[in-house]
Design a protein around this motif. Structure first.
Motif, PDB file in Angstrom:
ATOM      1  N   ILE A  73     -29.821 -28.004 -22.493  1.00 31.35           N
ATOM      2  CA  ILE A  73     -28.590 -28.477 -21.873  1.00 31.35           C
ATOM      3  C   ILE A  73     -28.557 -30.002 -21.848  1.00 31.35           C
ATOM      4  O   ILE A  73     -29.552 -30.656 -21.555  1.00 31.35           O
ATOM      5  CB  ILE A  73     -28.402 -27.838 -20.474  1.00 31.35           C
ATOM      6  CG1 ILE A  73     -27.001 -28.070 -19.946  1.00 31.35           C
ATOM      7  CG2 ILE A  73     -29.442 -28.290 -19.486  1.00 31.35           C
ATOM      8  CD1 ILE A  73     -26.498 -26.931 -19.107  1.00 31.35           C
ATOM      9  N   TYR A  74     -27.399 -30.532 -22.195  1.00 32.63           N
ATOM     10  CA  TYR A  74     -27.251 -31.980 -22.341  1.00 32.63           C
ATOM     11  C   TYR A  74     -26.062 -32.482 -21.521  1.00 32.63           C
ATOM     12  O   TYR A  74     -25.052 -31.797 -21.390  1.00 32.63           O
ATOM     13  CB  TYR A  74     -26.983 -32.351 -23.811  1.00 32.63           C
ATOM     14  CG  TYR A  74     -28.092 -31.978 -24.749  1.00 32.63           C
ATOM     15  CD1 TYR A  74     -28.183 -30.678 -25.261  1.00 32.63           C
ATOM     16  CD2 TYR A  74     -29.053 -32.901 -25.126  1.00 32.63           C
ATOM     17  CE1 TYR A  74     -29.198 -30.326 -26.123  1.00 32.63           C
ATOM     18  CE2 TYR A  74     -30.083 -32.560 -25.991  1.00 32.63           C
ATOM     19  CZ  TYR A  74     -30.146 -31.272 -26.480  1.00 32.63           C
ATOM     20  OH  TYR A  74     -31.163 -30.926 -27.343  1.00 32.63           O
TER      21      TYR A  74
ATOM     22  N   ASN B  16     -24.312 -39.340 -21.851  1.00 34.95           N
ATOM     23  CA  ASN B  16     -24.688 -40.538 -21.075  1.00 34.95           C
ATOM     24  C   ASN B  16     -23.487 -41.453 -20.788  1.00 34.95           C
ATOM     25  O   ASN B  16     -23.458 -42.146 -19.775  1.00 34.95           O
ATOM     26  CB  ASN B  16     -25.836 -41.308 -21.753  1.00 34.95           C
ATOM     27  CG  ASN B  16     -25.490 -41.806 -23.135  1.00 34.95           C
ATOM     28  OD1 ASN B  16     -24.351 -41.655 -23.586  1.00 34.95           O
ATOM     29  ND2 ASN B  16     -26.456 -42.406 -23.817  1.00 34.95           N
ATOM     30  N   ARG B  17     -22.484 -41.390 -21.648  1.00 32.99           N
ATOM     31  CA  ARG B  17     -21.286 -42.214 -21.389  1.00 32.99           C
ATOM     32  C   ARG B  17     -20.523 -41.676 -20.178  1.00 32.99           C
ATOM     33  O   ARG B  17     -20.016 -42.437 -19.365  1.00 32.99           O
ATOM     34  CB  ARG B  17     -20.361 -42.180 -22.595  1.00 32.99           C
ATOM     35  CG  ARG B  17     -20.823 -43.037 -23.735  1.00 32.99           C
ATOM     36  CD  ARG B  17     -19.685 -43.142 -24.728  1.00 32.99           C
ATOM     37  NE  ARG B  17     -20.085 -43.850 -25.912  1.00 32.99           N
ATOM     38  CZ  ARG B  17     -19.262 -44.175 -26.895  1.00 32.99           C
ATOM     39  NH1 ARG B  17     -18.012 -43.827 -26.828  1.00 32.99           N
ATOM     40  NH2 ARG B  17     -19.688 -44.825 -27.942  1.00 32.99           N
ATOM     41  N   SER B  18     -20.422 -40.342 -20.114  1.00 31.33           N
ATOM     42  CA  SER B  18     -19.708 -39.752 -18.976  1.00 31.33           C
ATOM     43  C   SER B  18     -20.456 -40.035 -17.678  1.00 31.33           C
ATOM     44  O   SER B  18     -19.841 -40.268 -16.636  1.00 31.33           O
ATOM     45  CB  SER B  18     -19.567 -38.240 -19.170  1.00 31.33           C
ATOM     46  OG  SER B  18     -18.841 -37.976 -20.332  1.00 31.33           O
ATOM     47  N   ILE B  19     -21.800 -40.025 -17.747  1.00 31.83           N
ATOM     48  CA  ILE B  19     -22.593 -40.325 -16.548  1.00 31.83           C
ATOM     49  C   ILE B  19     -22.318 -41.767 -16.116  1.00 31.83           C
ATOM     50  O   ILE B  19     -22.100 -42.045 -14.931  1.00 31.83           O
ATOM     51  CB  ILE B  19     -24.105 -40.126 -16.828  1.00 31.83           C
ATOM     52  CG1 ILE B  19     -24.388 -38.654 -17.123  1.00 31.83           C
ATOM     53  CG2 ILE B  19     -24.937 -40.606 -15.641  1.00 31.83           C
ATOM     54  CD1 ILE B  19     -25.802 -38.387 -17.630  1.00 31.83           C
TER      55      ILE B  19
ATOM     56  N   LEU C  25     -28.503 -35.370 -11.671  1.00 31.38           N
ATOM     57  CA  LEU C  25     -28.308 -34.109 -12.397  1.00 31.38           C
ATOM     58  C   LEU C  25     -29.571 -33.254 -12.299  1.00 31.38           C
ATOM     59  O   LEU C  25     -30.634 -33.747 -11.902  1.00 31.38           O
ATOM     60  CB  LEU C  25     -27.997 -34.393 -13.869  1.00 31.38           C
ATOM     61  CG  LEU C  25     -26.769 -35.257 -14.171  1.00 31.38           C
ATOM     62  CD1 LEU C  25     -26.614 -35.434 -15.684  1.00 31.38           C
ATOM     63  CD2 LEU C  25     -25.506 -34.652 -13.591  1.00 31.38           C
ATOM     64  N   MET C  26     -29.437 -32.006 -12.659  1.00 30.59           N
ATOM     65  CA  MET C  26     -30.598 -31.120 -12.673  1.00 30.59           C
ATOM     66  C   MET C  26     -31.690 -31.729 -13.559  1.00 30.59           C
ATOM     67  O   MET C  26     -31.385 -32.319 -14.596  1.00 30.59           O
ATOM     68  CB  MET C  26     -30.209 -29.757 -13.277  1.00 30.59           C
ATOM     69  CG  MET C  26     -29.110 -29.037 -12.539  1.00 30.59           C
ATOM     70  SD  MET C  26     -28.500 -27.647 -13.530  1.00 30.59           S
ATOM     71  CE  MET C  26     -29.926 -26.562 -13.503  1.00 30.59           C
ATOM     72  N   PRO C  27     -32.964 -31.584 -13.164  1.00 29.91           N
ATOM     73  CA  PRO C  27     -34.043 -32.219 -13.946  1.00 29.91           C
ATOM     74  C   PRO C  27     -34.157 -31.660 -15.361  1.00 29.91           C
ATOM     75  O   PRO C  27     -34.684 -32.329 -16.246  1.00 29.91           O
ATOM     76  CB  PRO C  27     -35.302 -31.903 -13.128  1.00 29.91           C
ATOM     77  CG  PRO C  27     -34.920 -30.796 -12.209  1.00 29.91           C
ATOM     78  CD  PRO C  27     -33.456 -30.905 -11.967  1.00 29.91           C
ATOM     79  N   GLU C  28     -33.624 -30.468 -15.599  1.00 27.01           N
ATOM     80  CA  GLU C  28     -33.737 -29.864 -16.936  1.00 27.01           C
ATOM     81  C   GLU C  28     -32.774 -30.489 -17.944  1.00 27.01           C
ATOM     82  O   GLU C  28     -32.866 -30.208 -19.142  1.00 27.01           O
ATOM     83  CB  GLU C  28     -33.416 -28.358 -16.862  1.00 27.01           C
ATOM     84  CG  GLU C  28     -34.393 -27.526 -16.053  1.00 27.01           C
ATOM     85  CD  GLU C  28     -34.093 -27.508 -14.562  1.00 27.01           C
ATOM     86  OE1 GLU C  28     -34.718 -26.727 -13.852  1.00 27.01           O
ATOM     87  OE2 GLU C  28     -33.243 -28.299 -14.082  1.00 27.01           O
ATOM     88  N   VAL C  29     -31.875 -31.321 -17.475  1.00 24.04           N
ATOM     89  CA  VAL C  29     -30.814 -31.846 -18.350  1.00 24.04           C
ATOM     90  C   VAL C  29     -31.303 -33.050 -19.160  1.00 24.04           C
ATOM     91  O   VAL C  29     -31.930 -33.958 -18.613  1.00 24.04           O
ATOM     92  CB  VAL C  29     -29.592 -32.267 -17.503  1.00 24.04           C
ATOM     93  CG1 VAL C  29     -28.518 -32.899 -18.384  1.00 24.04           C
ATOM     94  CG2 VAL C  29     -29.039 -31.083 -16.741  1.00 24.04           C
ATOM     95  N   THR C  30     -31.012 -33.048 -20.447  1.00 26.38           N
ATOM     96  CA  THR C  30     -31.284 -34.216 -21.291  1.00 26.38           C
ATOM     97  C   THR C  30     -30.044 -35.100 -21.271  1.00 26.38           C
ATOM     98  O   THR C  30     -28.931 -34.611 -21.451  1.00 26.38           O
ATOM     99  CB  THR C  30     -31.581 -33.787 -22.742  1.00 26.38           C
ATOM    100  OG1 THR C  30     -32.661 -32.862 -22.714  1.00 26.38           O
ATOM    101  CG2 THR C  30     -31.957 -34.981 -23.606  1.00 26.38           C
ATOM    102  N   LYS C  31     -30.240 -36.380 -21.042  1.00 29.81           N
ATOM    103  CA  LYS C  31     -29.062 -37.236 -20.843  1.00 29.81           C
ATOM    104  C   LYS C  31     -29.200 -38.594 -21.520  1.00 29.81           C
ATOM    105  O   LYS C  31     -28.759 -39.602 -20.994  1.00 29.81           O
ATOM    106  CB  LYS C  31     -28.799 -37.406 -19.343  1.00 29.81           C
ATOM    107  CG  LYS C  31     -30.028 -37.805 -18.552  1.00 29.81           C
ATOM    108  CD  LYS C  31     -29.782 -37.725 -17.055  1.00 29.81           C
ATOM    109  CE  LYS C  31     -31.051 -38.085 -16.314  1.00 29.81           C
ATOM    110  NZ  LYS C  31     -30.977 -37.943 -14.885  1.00 29.81           N
TER     111      LYS C  31
END
Lengths: 182, 245
Positions: B198-199, B202-205, B218-224
């Motif tokens: 799950i990704y 980074n622009r939206s963040i 975000l959840m720690p499992e997320v790649t961002k």
């Protein structure tokens, strides 16, 4: 102390303007399809924004304010050139690119050519909405027309573009996949 | 709502989310039953997206030119990436098709059939992108149901699959503990399926951070570490199937 505060505020505003420069340029380009003219319009916009920075009362409205200045610069240009009825001298510039990107660049060209065929007021509104992401109300403020006019122009522009672009997707695109689930 | 009452203007207001909640829901309901209406909405959305991508990369300004002497390669890749999305959107007009019995989402069997028909017949791992750019309840539910069905179908068929769920815009909100009602469901999805990644864009963040002024957790499992505009075209180029929620 007040002088320092003013200096900081001025520096902050200039940074805000600079951060928006590229997007202003892209919008200007979508209107005139001419990189040199787009550059000039953005330069003029930033100059006027810095000069009139004191008139910006709410930093939250900086985007609408800046794009309104850009829009006015563009209208001034058209008036001076006597082109405010229809601007017909635009030609999208050739873009360099590898052969791999040829097909993609052809699609972009076709979309831009379709946008270029739109009457100017429709082109301005559709790019402000669908590229810059402004709301109807913000576009009404930028272009200084009633919100109903914005909606009417936007819908007409999309209808026109839909008719022009509908044939996309049937030619050389068979290797790509897309599906929607909603 | 009578489908005949849904004018083109109303559909424009619908895709721009300018109708009130009741009207939005009425059109969503109508979309479930009417193929032609779905086609009209899809075409309008495609036009909107094409405009966005057609101007995402333009000839550099003098100002940009001076700053880009060392980043030409990156610029080229970004341009190609954004255009790939355009191509995907364009094709969507012709491939947007529901089964006659479609209800809230395409059935897993249809999805499997679709993938079987369209992915390169290399008998390798099926690779699918599920793109979520909204936190709308119906959209997210349909997307997560789709993910569950896909995984179940492929497992049943004993076929390997990779499923990347890519979120951007308000879609990243579904990954925010304390904000999203979907956290436990998404965590379960990831924990139970090694093939799911799950990704978050980074622009939206960065945009959300700027807007809200607080750190976006975000959840720690997320790649961002990348934007959706990097992640999606990279995969499309490699033959992944794209599903838009």
């Amino acid at each position: 102390m007040k002088v320092v505060k003013n200096l900081v505020a001025s520096f902050t505003l200039k940074s805000e303007f600079a951060a928006r420069r590229n997007k202003l340029y892209r919008i200007a380009y979508s209107w005139c399809h001419d990189s040199a003219l787009s550059d000039d319009l953005v330069q003029e916009t930033i100059y006027k924004a810095i000069k009139n920075a004191a008139k910006l009362r709410d930093i939250e409205t900086i985007d609408t304010w800046l794009y309104r200045i850009l829009y006015n610069c563009w209208q001034d240009y058209l008036r001076v050139k006597n082109r405010n009825v229809e601007f017909t001298e635009m030609h999208d510039e050739e873009q360099s690119g590898s052969s791999e990107s040829y097909q993609q660049s052809q699609i972009v060209k076709r979309v831009r050519a379709s946008v270029e065929k739109l009457p100017l007021p429709l082109r301005e509104v559709v790019t402000l909405a669908d590229f810059a992401g402004f709301s109807y109300a913000q576009i009404a403020e930028i272009t200084d027309v009633p919100i109903g006019t914005v909606m009417s122009r936007l819908f007409r522009a999309r209808k026109n573009l839909k008719q022009q672009l509908l044939e996309f997707g049937s030619d050389d695109l068979s290797e790509f996949k897309l599906r929607r689930i909603k | 709502m009578d489908i005949k009452d849904i004018t083109e203007d109303k559909l424009n207001l619908f895709i721009d989310e300018q109708l009130d909640t009741d009207e939005m829901n009425e059109i969503r309901e109508a979309l479930l039953d009417d193929k032609d209406l779905r086609e009209r909405v899809c075409q309008l959305k495609a036009v909107r997206e094409l405009i966005g991508y057609a101007y995402s990369e333009v000839p550099p300004s003098r100002h940009e030119d001076q700053n880009k002497k060392h980043s030409g390669l990156l610029f080229g890749r970004a341009a190609a990436a954004s255009v790939m999305l355009v191509v995907g959107v364009a094709l969507g007009w012709s491939t947007y098709e529901y089964s006659p019995n479609a209800t809230r989402s395409i059935s897993a069997e249809n999805t499997f059939q679709y993938v079987a028909n369209h992915v390169k017949a290399d008998r390798g791992t099926r690779k699918i992108i599920l793109h979520i750019d909204s936190s709308d309840l119906q959209v997210v539910n349909a997307a997560l149901n789709e993910a569950d069905q896909l995984l179940a179908t492929y497992r049943k068929a004993n076929a390997p699959i990779e499923l990347d769920i890519i979120t951007n815009k308000s879609g990243i909100d579904i990954l925010r503990p304390g904000v999203s009602p979907y956290i436990s469901r998404i965590k379960e999805l990831i924990d139970n399926n090694d093939e799911v990644a799950i990704y978050a864009c980074n622009r939206s963040i960065a945009k959300a951070l700027k807007k809200e002024g607080v750190e976006i957790v975000l959840m720690p499992e997320v790649t961002k570490d990348k934007s959706a505009r990097e992640l999606i075209p990279q995969r499309l180029e490699k033959g992944w199937v794209y599903i838009k929620a």
